[in-house]
Design a protein around this motif. Structure first.
Motif, PDB file in Angstrom:
ATOM      1  N   TYR A 275       0.839  -1.192   0.000  1.00 60.95           N
ATOM      2  CA  TYR A 275       0.000   0.000   0.000  1.00 60.95           C
ATOM      3  C   TYR A 275       0.874   1.241   0.000  1.00 60.95           C
ATOM      4  N   GLU A 276       0.271   2.351  -0.416  1.00 57.84           N
ATOM      5  CA  GLU A 276       0.925   3.660  -0.376  1.00 57.84           C
ATOM      6  C   GLU A 276      -0.072   4.673   0.153  1.00 57.84           C
ATOM      7  N   ILE A 277       0.464   5.682   0.798  1.00 62.35           N
ATOM      8  CA  ILE A 277      -0.361   6.773   1.307  1.00 62.35           C
ATOM      9  C   ILE A 277      -0.283   7.935   0.319  1.00 62.35           C
ATOM     10  N   GLN A 278      -1.427   8.460  -0.048  1.00 62.15           N
ATOM     11  CA  GLN A 278      -1.495   9.637  -0.920  1.00 62.15           C
ATOM     12  C   GLN A 278      -1.976  10.814  -0.095  1.00 62.15           C
ATOM     13  N   ASN A 279      -1.260  11.923  -0.197  1.00 65.21           N
ATOM     14  CA  ASN A 279      -1.659  13.139   0.509  1.00 65.21           C
ATOM     15  C   ASN A 279      -2.248  14.146  -0.456  1.00 65.21           C
ATOM     16  N   ASN A 280      -3.154  14.939   0.055  1.00 60.39           N
ATOM     17  CA  ASN A 280      -3.740  16.024  -0.733  1.00 60.39           C
ATOM     18  C   ASN A 280      -2.667  17.089  -0.899  1.00 60.39           C
ATOM     19  N   ASN A 281      -1.976  17.054  -2.042  1.00 54.46           N
ATOM     20  CA  ASN A 281      -0.825  17.940  -2.240  1.00 54.46           C
ATOM     21  C   ASN A 281      -1.003  18.881  -3.426  1.00 54.46           C
ATOM     22  N   GLY A 282      -2.200  19.028  -3.906  1.00 53.89           N
ATOM     23  CA  GLY A 282      -2.421  19.891  -5.060  1.00 53.89           C
ATOM     24  C   GLY A 282      -2.595  19.083  -6.331  1.00 53.89           C
ATOM     25  N   ARG A 283      -1.641  18.197  -6.614  1.00 53.43           N
ATOM     26  CA  ARG A 283      -1.769  17.335  -7.791  1.00 53.43           C
ATOM     27  C   ARG A 283      -2.807  16.271  -7.521  1.00 53.43           C
ATOM     28  N   CYS A 284      -2.671  15.592  -6.401  1.00 51.47           N
ATOM     29  CA  CYS A 284      -3.661  14.612  -5.964  1.00 51.47           C
ATOM     30  C   CYS A 284      -4.556  15.321  -4.964  1.00 51.47           C
ATOM     31  N   ARG A 285      -5.810  15.433  -5.276  1.00 52.53           N
ATOM     32  CA  ARG A 285      -6.675  16.343  -4.526  1.00 52.53           C
ATOM     33  C   ARG A 285      -7.372  15.732  -3.322  1.00 52.53           C
ATOM     34  N   ILE A 286      -7.130  14.445  -3.067  1.00 48.42           N
ATOM     35  CA  ILE A 286      -7.725  13.838  -1.881  1.00 48.42           C
ATOM     36  C   ILE A 286      -6.666  13.026  -1.142  1.00 48.42           C
ATOM     37  N   ASP A 287      -6.851  12.901   0.170  1.00 55.20           N
ATOM     38  CA  ASP A 287      -6.048  11.965   0.939  1.00 55.20           C
ATOM     39  C   ASP A 287      -6.597  10.576   0.644  1.00 55.20           C
ATOM     40  N   ALA A 288      -5.700   9.613   0.452  1.00 52.99           N
ATOM     41  CA  ALA A 288      -6.163   8.262   0.138  1.00 52.99           C
ATOM     42  C   ALA A 288      -5.113   7.239   0.546  1.00 52.99           C
ATOM     43  N   VAL A 289      -5.569   6.014   0.707  1.00 56.57           N
ATOM     44  CA  VAL A 289      -4.682   4.867   0.854  1.00 56.57           C
ATOM     45  C   VAL A 289      -4.849   4.048  -0.412  1.00 56.57           C
ATOM     46  N   LEU A 290      -3.744   3.794  -1.107  1.00 53.70           N
ATOM     47  CA  LEU A 290      -3.768   3.009  -2.338  1.00 53.70           C
ATOM     48  C   LEU A 290      -3.353   1.584  -2.006  1.00 53.70           C
ATOM     49  N   PHE A 291      -4.262   0.655  -2.189  1.00 52.04           N
ATOM     50  CA  PHE A 291      -3.953  -0.752  -1.995  1.00 52.04           C
ATOM     51  C   PHE A 291      -3.649  -1.362  -3.357  1.00 52.04           C
ATOM     52  N   PHE A 292      -2.548  -2.099  -3.443  1.00 50.14           N
ATOM     53  CA  PHE A 292      -2.157  -2.759  -4.681  1.00 50.14           C
ATOM     54  C   PHE A 292      -2.570  -4.224  -4.590  1.00 50.14           C
ATOM     55  N   VAL A 293      -3.423  -4.644  -5.523  1.00 52.80           N
ATOM     56  CA  VAL A 293      -3.972  -5.994  -5.524  1.00 52.80           C
ATOM     57  C   VAL A 293      -3.891  -6.547  -6.945  1.00 52.80           C
ATOM     58  N   ASN A 294      -3.084  -7.577  -7.129  1.00 49.31           N
ATOM     59  CA  ASN A 294      -2.967  -8.234  -8.442  1.00 49.31           C
ATOM     60  C   ASN A 294      -2.703  -7.240  -9.577  1.00 49.31           C
ATOM     61  N   GLY A 295      -1.814  -6.314  -9.362  1.00 54.08           N
ATOM     62  CA  GLY A 295      -1.460  -5.345 -10.394  1.00 54.08           C
ATOM     63  C   GLY A 295      -2.445  -4.203 -10.546  1.00 54.08           C
ATOM     64  N   LYS A 296      -3.484  -4.172  -9.741  1.00 52.91           N
ATOM     65  CA  LYS A 296      -4.466  -3.091  -9.800  1.00 52.91           C
ATOM     66  C   LYS A 296      -4.341  -2.242  -8.550  1.00 52.91           C
ATOM     67  N   VAL A 297      -4.817  -1.013  -8.659  1.00 48.14           N
ATOM     68  CA  VAL A 297      -4.788  -0.092  -7.527  1.00 48.14           C
ATOM     69  C   VAL A 297      -6.215   0.194  -7.097  1.00 48.14           C
ATOM     70  N   ILE A 298      -6.437   0.074  -5.794  1.00 51.60           N
ATOM     71  CA  ILE A 298      -7.751   0.372  -5.235  1.00 51.60           C
ATOM     72  C   ILE A 298      -7.578   1.556  -4.286  1.00 51.60           C
ATOM     73  N   CYS A 299      -8.283   2.633  -4.574  1.00 54.01           N
ATOM     74  CA  CYS A 299      -8.194   3.852  -3.786  1.00 54.01           C
ATOM     75  C   CYS A 299      -9.223   3.812  -2.670  1.00 54.01           C
ATOM     76  N   THR A 300      -8.753   4.030  -1.440  1.00 57.31           N
ATOM     77  CA  THR A 300      -9.661   3.949  -0.299  1.00 57.31           C
ATOM     78  C   THR A 300      -9.533   5.180   0.588  1.00 57.31           C
ATOM     79  N   ASP A 301     -10.563   5.392   1.377  1.00 54.90           N
ATOM     80  CA  ASP A 301     -10.628   6.526   2.294  1.00 54.90           C
ATOM     81  C   ASP A 301      -9.822   6.211   3.555  1.00 54.90           C
ATOM     82  N   PRO A 302      -8.771   6.993   3.847  1.00 57.40           N
ATOM     83  CA  PRO A 302      -7.958   6.705   5.023  1.00 57.40           C
ATOM     84  C   PRO A 302      -8.715   6.863   6.343  1.00 57.40           C
TER      85      PRO A 302
END
Length: 107
Positions: free
Chosen positions: A62-89
């Motif tokens: 997983y990776e943590i995404q911060n609201n930094n201007g480019r990415c406009r929401i805080d999110a947790v990215l879960f990597f599953v079988n080569g796919k990314v699932i964006c979730t609410d932290p």
């Protein structure tokens, strides 16, 4: 006439030096922008959350995404079988998954 011929080459040399200085400044800014950027620039940027959480056993990382201007929401990215699932932290189960995954990483 003599003064003009002496001043003209000096003025020409100064103009060339100014051009070289401008070119070097532009190159410095370009190099700083390319190489001074963080090394792991994320290409994925979640813009909304998935309605479903992935199966915990299938999450590879997983990776943590911060609201930094480019990415406009805080999110947790879960990597599953080569796919990314964006979730609410802030989601309770997402926080639980993070604790479990962190513990799994420590062991």
């Amino acid at each position: 006439s003599f003064l003009f011929t002496v001043v003209s080459p000096v003025r020409s040399a100064l103009e060339k030096m100014k051009q070289v200085l401008v070119i070097l400044t532009c190159l410095s800014v370009l190099i700083w922008t390319v190489f001074g950027a963080p090394t792991s620039i994320r290409k994925i940027c979640c813009r909304n959350y998935s309605s479903r959480l992935p199966d915990l056993t299938r999450i590879t990382k997983y990776e943590i995404q911060n609201n930094n201007g480019r990415c406009r929401i805080d999110a947790v990215l879960f990597f599953v079988n080569g796919k990314v699932i964006c979730t609410d932290p802030a989601h309770r189960n997402v926080q639980r998954f993070l604790k479990i995954l962190d513990e799994r990483e420590r062991c």
